[in-house]
Design a protein around this motif. Sequence first.
Motif, PDB file in Angstrom:
ATOM      1  N   ALA A 185      64.092  64.526  27.386  1.00  0.00           N
ATOM      2  CA  ALA A 185      62.882  63.885  27.915  1.00  0.00           C
ATOM      3  C   ALA A 185      61.718  64.075  26.951  1.00  0.00           C
ATOM      4  CB  ALA A 185      62.543  64.449  29.290  1.00  0.00           C
ATOM      5  N   PHE A 186      61.579  65.288  26.409  1.00  0.00           N
ATOM      6  CA  PHE A 186      60.521  65.557  25.431  1.00  0.00           C
ATOM      7  C   PHE A 186      60.703  64.710  24.171  1.00  0.00           C
ATOM      8  CE2 PHE A 186      59.409  67.883  21.534  1.00  0.00           C
ATOM      9  CZ  PHE A 186      58.039  68.039  21.716  1.00  0.00           C
ATOM     10  N   LEU A 187      61.922  64.663  23.644  1.00  0.00           N
ATOM     11  CA  LEU A 187      62.172  63.948  22.394  1.00  0.00           C
ATOM     12  C   LEU A 187      62.102  62.435  22.572  1.00  0.00           C
ATOM     13  CD1 LEU A 187      65.069  66.170  21.007  1.00  0.00           C
ATOM     14  CD2 LEU A 187      62.684  66.145  20.274  1.00  0.00           C
ATOM     15  N   ALA A 188      62.537  61.934  23.730  1.00  0.00           N
ATOM     16  CA  ALA A 188      62.431  60.498  23.997  1.00  0.00           C
ATOM     17  C   ALA A 188      60.966  60.083  24.096  1.00  0.00           C
ATOM     18  CB  ALA A 188      63.173  60.146  25.284  1.00  0.00           C
ATOM     19  N   ALA A 189      60.143  60.926  24.724  1.00  0.00           N
ATOM     20  CA  ALA A 189      58.706  60.654  24.788  1.00  0.00           C
ATOM     21  C   ALA A 189      58.097  60.668  23.385  1.00  0.00           C
ATOM     22  CB  ALA A 189      58.015  61.693  25.675  1.00  0.00           C
ATOM     23  N   SER A 190      58.613  61.547  22.516  1.00  0.00           N
ATOM     24  CA  SER A 190      58.145  61.592  21.129  1.00  0.00           C
ATOM     25  C   SER A 190      58.458  60.283  20.407  1.00  0.00           C
ATOM     26  CB  SER A 190      58.808  62.756  20.385  1.00  0.00           C
ATOM     27  OG  SER A 190      58.460  63.994  20.968  1.00  0.00           O
ATOM     28  N   ALA A 191      59.644  59.732  20.663  1.00  0.00           N
ATOM     29  CA  ALA A 191      60.015  58.462  20.041  1.00  0.00           C
ATOM     30  C   ALA A 191      59.082  57.348  20.488  1.00  0.00           C
ATOM     31  CB  ALA A 191      61.464  58.117  20.383  1.00  0.00           C
ATOM     32  N   ALA A 192      58.778  57.314  21.774  1.00  0.00           N
ATOM     33  CA  ALA A 192      57.872  56.284  22.293  1.00  0.00           C
ATOM     34  C   ALA A 192      56.481  56.432  21.684  1.00  0.00           C
ATOM     35  CB  ALA A 192      57.799  56.377  23.818  1.00  0.00           C
ATOM     36  N   GLY A 193      56.019  57.665  21.551  1.00  0.00           N
ATOM     37  CA  GLY A 193      54.707  57.902  20.961  1.00  0.00           C
ATOM     38  C   GLY A 193      54.631  57.460  19.513  1.00  0.00           C
ATOM     39  N   THR A 194      55.728  57.638  18.778  1.00  0.00           N
ATOM     40  CA  THR A 194      55.774  57.207  17.381  1.00  0.00           C
ATOM     41  C   THR A 194      55.546  55.706  17.262  1.00  0.00           C
ATOM     42  OG1 THR A 194      57.311  58.981  16.824  1.00  0.00           O
ATOM     43  CG2 THR A 194      57.208  57.134  15.309  1.00  0.00           C
ATOM     44  N   PHE A 195      56.172  54.940  18.129  1.00  0.00           N
ATOM     45  CA  PHE A 195      56.071  53.487  18.059  1.00  0.00           C
ATOM     46  C   PHE A 195      54.668  52.999  18.410  1.00  0.00           C
ATOM     47  CE2 PHE A 195      56.634  49.153  19.702  1.00  0.00           C
ATOM     48  CZ  PHE A 195      57.209  48.572  18.577  1.00  0.00           C
ATOM     49  N   VAL A 239      56.301  71.546  34.043  1.00  0.00           N
ATOM     50  CA  VAL A 239      56.807  71.748  32.683  1.00  0.00           C
ATOM     51  C   VAL A 239      57.372  70.439  32.145  1.00  0.00           C
ATOM     52  CG1 VAL A 239      58.713  72.773  31.365  1.00  0.00           C
ATOM     53  CG2 VAL A 239      57.268  74.221  32.786  1.00  0.00           C
ATOM     54  N   THR A 240      58.126  69.743  32.980  1.00  0.00           N
ATOM     55  CA  THR A 240      58.717  68.469  32.569  1.00  0.00           C
ATOM     56  C   THR A 240      57.648  67.445  32.235  1.00  0.00           C
ATOM     57  OG1 THR A 240      60.590  68.921  34.042  1.00  0.00           O
ATOM     58  CG2 THR A 240      60.340  66.659  33.236  1.00  0.00           C
ATOM     59  N   LEU A 241      56.681  67.304  33.125  1.00  0.00           N
ATOM     60  CA  LEU A 241      55.615  66.320  32.917  1.00  0.00           C
ATOM     61  C   LEU A 241      54.774  66.652  31.688  1.00  0.00           C
ATOM     62  CD1 LEU A 241      54.422  65.781  36.614  1.00  0.00           C
ATOM     63  CD2 LEU A 241      55.797  64.220  35.213  1.00  0.00           C
ATOM     64  N   LEU A 242      54.430  67.911  31.542  1.00  0.00           N
ATOM     65  CA  LEU A 242      53.593  68.315  30.412  1.00  0.00           C
ATOM     66  C   LEU A 242      54.327  68.159  29.076  1.00  0.00           C
ATOM     67  CD1 LEU A 242      51.903  71.505  31.917  1.00  0.00           C
ATOM     68  CD2 LEU A 242      50.769  69.338  31.355  1.00  0.00           C
ATOM     69  N   SER A 243      55.624  68.453  29.061  1.00  0.00           N
ATOM     70  CA  SER A 243      56.389  68.302  27.818  1.00  0.00           C
ATOM     71  C   SER A 243      56.493  66.835  27.421  1.00  0.00           C
ATOM     72  CB  SER A 243      57.782  68.916  27.961  1.00  0.00           C
ATOM     73  OG  SER A 243      58.582  68.187  28.882  1.00  0.00           O
ATOM     74  N   ILE A 244      56.648  65.958  28.400  1.00  0.00           N
ATOM     75  CA  ILE A 244      56.697  64.517  28.114  1.00  0.00           C
ATOM     76  C   ILE A 244      55.355  64.053  27.547  1.00  0.00           C
ATOM     77  CG2 ILE A 244      56.798  62.233  29.212  1.00  0.00           C
ATOM     78  CD1 ILE A 244      58.954  63.389  31.066  1.00  0.00           C
ATOM     79  N   CYS A 245      54.270  64.493  28.154  1.00  0.00           N
ATOM     80  CA  CYS A 245      52.939  64.109  27.656  1.00  0.00           C
ATOM     81  C   CYS A 245      52.692  64.650  26.255  1.00  0.00           C
ATOM     82  CB  CYS A 245      51.859  64.624  28.619  1.00  0.00           C
ATOM     83  SG  CYS A 245      51.838  63.803  30.221  1.00  0.00           S
ATOM     84  N   ALA A 246      53.077  65.919  26.032  1.00  0.00           N
ATOM     85  CA  ALA A 246      52.880  66.532  24.716  1.00  0.00           C
ATOM     86  C   ALA A 246      53.677  65.789  23.646  1.00  0.00           C
ATOM     87  CB  ALA A 246      53.289  68.004  24.751  1.00  0.00           C
ATOM     88  N   GLY A 247      54.927  65.475  23.942  1.00  0.00           N
ATOM     89  CA  GLY A 247      55.756  64.761  22.977  1.00  0.00           C
ATOM     90  C   GLY A 247      55.215  63.384  22.666  1.00  0.00           C
ATOM     91  N   PHE A 248      54.770  62.661  23.690  1.00  0.00           N
ATOM     92  CA  PHE A 248      54.268  61.299  23.510  1.00  0.00           C
ATOM     93  C   PHE A 248      53.000  61.283  22.662  1.00  0.00           C
ATOM     94  CE2 PHE A 248      51.686  57.655  24.725  1.00  0.00           C
ATOM     95  CZ  PHE A 248      52.601  56.614  24.617  1.00  0.00           C
ATOM     96  N   VAL A 249      52.059  62.162  22.989  1.00  0.00           N
ATOM     97  CA  VAL A 249      50.771  62.161  22.293  1.00  0.00           C
ATOM     98  C   VAL A 249      50.914  62.681  20.865  1.00  0.00           C
ATOM     99  CG1 VAL A 249      48.428  63.109  22.296  1.00  0.00           C
ATOM    100  CG2 VAL A 249      49.485  62.395  24.443  1.00  0.00           C
ATOM    101  N   LEU A 250      51.627  63.775  20.682  1.00  0.00           N
ATOM    102  CA  LEU A 250      51.706  64.411  19.372  1.00  0.00           C
ATOM    103  C   LEU A 250      52.451  63.555  18.346  1.00  0.00           C
ATOM    104  CD1 LEU A 250      51.090  66.909  17.668  1.00  0.00           C
ATOM    105  CD2 LEU A 250      53.225  67.918  18.492  1.00  0.00           C
ATOM    106  N   SER A 251      53.505  62.896  18.765  1.00  0.00           N
ATOM    107  CA  SER A 251      54.358  62.189  17.799  1.00  0.00           C
ATOM    108  C   SER A 251      53.781  60.870  17.323  1.00  0.00           C
ATOM    109  CB  SER A 251      55.748  61.972  18.394  1.00  0.00           C
ATOM    110  OG  SER A 251      56.446  63.188  18.474  1.00  0.00           O
ATOM    111  N   SER A 252      52.685  60.450  17.882  1.00  0.00           N
ATOM    112  CA  SER A 252      52.051  59.231  17.376  1.00  0.00           C
ATOM    113  C   SER A 252      51.362  59.470  16.037  1.00  0.00           C
ATOM    114  CB  SER A 252      51.019  58.703  18.386  1.00  0.00           C
ATOM    115  OG  SER A 252      49.982  59.631  18.585  1.00  0.00           O
ATOM    116  N   ALA A 253      51.282  60.739  15.599  1.00  0.00           N
ATOM    117  CA  ALA A 253      50.455  61.071  14.437  1.00  0.00           C
ATOM    118  C   ALA A 253      51.159  60.914  13.096  1.00  0.00           C
ATOM    119  CB  ALA A 253      49.943  62.510  14.562  1.00  0.00           C
ATOM    120  N   PHE A 254      52.448  61.258  13.001  1.00  0.00           N
ATOM    121  CA  PHE A 254      53.045  61.434  11.672  1.00  0.00           C
ATOM    122  C   PHE A 254      53.097  60.148  10.857  1.00  0.00           C
ATOM    123  CE2 PHE A 254      56.691  61.930   8.729  1.00  0.00           C
ATOM    124  CZ  PHE A 254      56.115  62.891   7.917  1.00  0.00           C
ATOM    125  N   SER A 255      53.531  59.049  11.462  1.00  0.00           N
ATOM    126  CA  SER A 255      53.613  57.803  10.692  1.00  0.00           C
ATOM    127  C   SER A 255      52.226  57.392  10.189  1.00  0.00           C
ATOM    128  CB  SER A 255      54.219  56.684  11.538  1.00  0.00           C
ATOM    129  OG  SER A 255      53.436  56.416  12.679  1.00  0.00           O
TER     130      SER A 255
END
Length: 406
Positions: free
Chosen positions: A270-280, A317-333
């Motif tokens: 769930a965390f990593l999938a949210a990270s993928a969505a944030g990247t896009f 924990v689940t909700l916060l990890s999803i939010c953290a992954g989504f927001v943080l992963s939008s940065a690298f690209s």
Amino acid sequence: MARSDTQTAPIASPSTTVYPILFAISIVHLLNDSMQSTVSALFPIIKDSMNLTFSQIGLIAFAMNITASMLQPVVGIYSDIRPRPYILPFGVCFTLLGIIALSVAPNFLIVVLAVIAMGIGSAIFHPESSRVAYLASGGRRGLSQSIFQVGGNIGSSLGPIMTALIFVHLGQFGVIWFTIAAVAAIAIQYYVAKWYSIQPVITRSIKKTKTTETSKTGLSRSQVIWAIVILVFLVFSKHVYISSISSYYTFFLIDKFGMTVQHAQWFLFAFLAASAAGTFIGGPLSDRFGRRNIIWLSILGTAPFSLLLPHVSLVYVTLLSICAGFVLSSAFSIIVVYAQELLPNKIGLISGLFFGLAFGLGGLGSAVMGKVADQTSIDFIMNLSAYLPLLGILAIFLPKDKEVSG
């Protein structure tokens, strides 16, 4: 024959985004990172079967990442001087070798050698494919890097599913199935290399590129260096936090909430999938609202979620990890594109440097956190890493986008 290749693989236009190429390298990124994610996906399995410590788990991640970290800038510098399109499919051959070795590795040493081979594959893949994304962007560089990056994040997010559905049942040898992914990636990279080989950047001199592109940046040398230093700190904060979650989040869930290995993997997914969505999402937003604005909002905006995560119930924990992954992963690209625009005549170097930093810092962070976990606890690691996104405040010192573009 050359005419036929040109008709099937058109030369990139400065104003036309070449989506078939972008989607091709995104798919290869998905396959590459799904193969890499088999390493972390195996951690709960080989920790028990090989009786490994957390320090050894961290060293495995470190070995793969530091290999890629050191080699990627070298590949990037070389490609700036002399682009080699057909190195793209060749690089995946190292990943294929690593996959085969990992599936049959009998001990810790062979696992380390296998992941080093996979690190070499990634070192070749990332800087050259990022250059391809730049060439195919048609000026929409945030979007193109996001398309490229989202494939990798989706591939990384598949690791926990592999553990839950494959490795828990088949064990370590289940990795052998990913040889199919490696062969598919080699075929796609050959197609991308054909397109890449006919682009003007291959025949245009580096001197000409410098004279036509460096004038676009309205910053002094010291300002550019300062901006790069800040970006390095931002990459540090992002990737050490991501590495901590990827390597130790499942152990945190097992220790704190009594989960099984199989159950905990779905929460990591769930965390990593949210990270993928944030990247896009991040790339297109940066094209519209500015790179600098989205960078600081992405990293610093993760802090409220990361700081609360170790102290709440499982639902939160689940909700916060999803939010953290989504927001943080939008940065690298966006960081990669911003750095490329700071030094537009050094696309290979910048791509290699920042992908190398991502791997190296992630691997180093995983190794250090593993050592600390052995001395303290997994709960302490989760609390310690939670402060890393606060470094996002440094992004406010980056030059504004209009200064970068001159």
